[in-house]
Design a protein around this motif. Structure first.
Motif, PDB file in Angstrom:
ATOM      1  N   SER A  59       0.741  -1.289  -0.107  1.00  0.00           N
ATOM      2  CA  SER A  59      -0.133  -0.011   0.026  1.00  0.00           C
ATOM      3  C   SER A  59       0.782   1.314   0.105  1.00  0.00           C
ATOM      4  N   CYS A  60       2.134   1.055  -0.115  1.00  0.00           N
ATOM      5  CA  CYS A  60       3.119   2.394   0.010  1.00  0.00           C
ATOM      6  C   CYS A  60       3.280   2.803  -1.143  1.00  0.00           C
ATOM      7  N   SER A  61       3.812   4.198  -1.368  1.00  0.00           N
ATOM      8  CA  SER A  61       4.302   4.873  -2.448  1.00  0.00           C
ATOM      9  C   SER A  61       5.743   4.574  -2.515  1.00  0.00           C
ATOM     10  N   VAL A  62       6.486   4.810  -1.559  1.00  0.00           N
ATOM     11  CA  VAL A  62       7.940   4.524  -1.445  1.00  0.00           C
ATOM     12  C   VAL A  62       8.164   3.790  -0.371  1.00  0.00           C
ATOM     13  N   ALA A  63       9.280   2.991  -0.382  1.00  0.00           N
ATOM     14  CA  ALA A  63       9.922   1.990   0.892  1.00  0.00           C
ATOM     15  C   ALA A  63      11.176   1.889   0.814  1.00  0.00           C
ATOM     16  N   ASN A  64      11.801   2.075   2.004  1.00  0.00           N
ATOM     17  CA  ASN A  64      13.332   1.871   2.086  1.00  0.00           C
ATOM     18  C   ASN A  64      13.409   0.512   3.068  1.00  0.00           C
ATOM     19  N   LEU A  65      14.315  -0.211   2.692  1.00  0.00           N
ATOM     20  CA  LEU A  65      14.412  -1.524   3.230  1.00  0.00           C
ATOM     21  C   LEU A  65      15.926  -1.617   3.702  1.00  0.00           C
ATOM     22  N   VAL A  66      16.142  -2.079   4.984  1.00  0.00           N
ATOM     23  CA  VAL A  66      17.508  -2.451   5.492  1.00  0.00           C
ATOM     24  C   VAL A  66      17.667  -3.509   6.107  1.00  0.00           C
ATOM     25  N   GLY A  67      18.554  -4.672   5.768  1.00  0.00           N
ATOM     26  CA  GLY A  67      18.645  -5.742   6.704  1.00  0.00           C
ATOM     27  C   GLY A  67      18.387  -6.879   5.748  1.00  0.00           C
ATOM     28  N   THR A  68      19.022  -7.968   6.078  1.00  0.00           N
ATOM     29  CA  THR A  68      18.779  -9.378   5.245  1.00  0.00           C
ATOM     30  C   THR A  68      17.461  -9.816   5.424  1.00  0.00           C
ATOM     31  N   THR A  69      16.746  -9.750   6.530  1.00  0.00           N
ATOM     32  CA  THR A  69      15.296 -10.272   6.581  1.00  0.00           C
ATOM     33  C   THR A  69      14.614  -9.556   5.865  1.00  0.00           C
ATOM     34  N   ALA A  70      14.677  -8.232   6.049  1.00  0.00           N
ATOM     35  CA  ALA A  70      13.700  -7.007   5.469  1.00  0.00           C
ATOM     36  C   ALA A  70      13.473  -7.267   3.956  1.00  0.00           C
ATOM     37  N   VAL A  71      14.950  -7.314   3.484  1.00  0.00           N
ATOM     38  CA  VAL A  71      15.080  -7.209   2.116  1.00  0.00           C
ATOM     39  C   VAL A  71      14.580  -8.702   1.293  1.00  0.00           C
ATOM     40  N   GLU A  72      14.796  -9.653   2.234  1.00  0.00           N
ATOM     41  CA  GLU A  72      14.547 -11.002   1.672  1.00  0.00           C
ATOM     42  C   GLU A  72      12.797 -11.090   1.693  1.00  0.00           C
TER      43      GLU A  72
END
Length: 99
Positions: A59-72
């Motif tokens: 549901s987002c317009s923009v997202a920033n992800l950091v970390g192995t689990t978040a990105v996976e």
């Protein structure tokens, strides 16, 4: 699975989401081209699980992800392609922008 932190903010351009693995909050990482600070003011948020993160990314317009689990999670659920992920000192970073 590492604990996750999820932060959602409404902006003029839509919802901005930040997700990080809890164990990287406040850390700094580098690679040959850039550095990355997992700033608590931006990334600290509510404890989340994979379901929460997927709903938020959908549901987002923009997202920033950091970390192995978040990105996976983002890769597994089709939000981010593996070739667009950056590596910083053993952690991963990705950005998502819906056009």
């Amino acid at each position: 699975m590492a604990g996750l932190l999820l932060n959602e903010r409404e902006t003029e351009k839509g919802q901005l989401v930040s997700v990080c693995d809890a164990d990287v909050l406040g850390e700094e990482f580098e690679n040959d081209a850039a550095s990355l600070t997992v700033d608590p003011e931006f990334y600290d948020g509510e404890a989340a699980d994979e379901h929460d993160v997927v709903e938020s990314l959908a549901s987002c317009s923009v997202a920033n992800l950091v970390g192995t689990t978040a990105v996976e999670i983002a890769i597994k659920n089709g939000f981010v392609e593996e070739e667009n992920v950056l590596d910083f000192d053993g952690t991963r970073h990705a950005q998502l922008l819906w056009l």
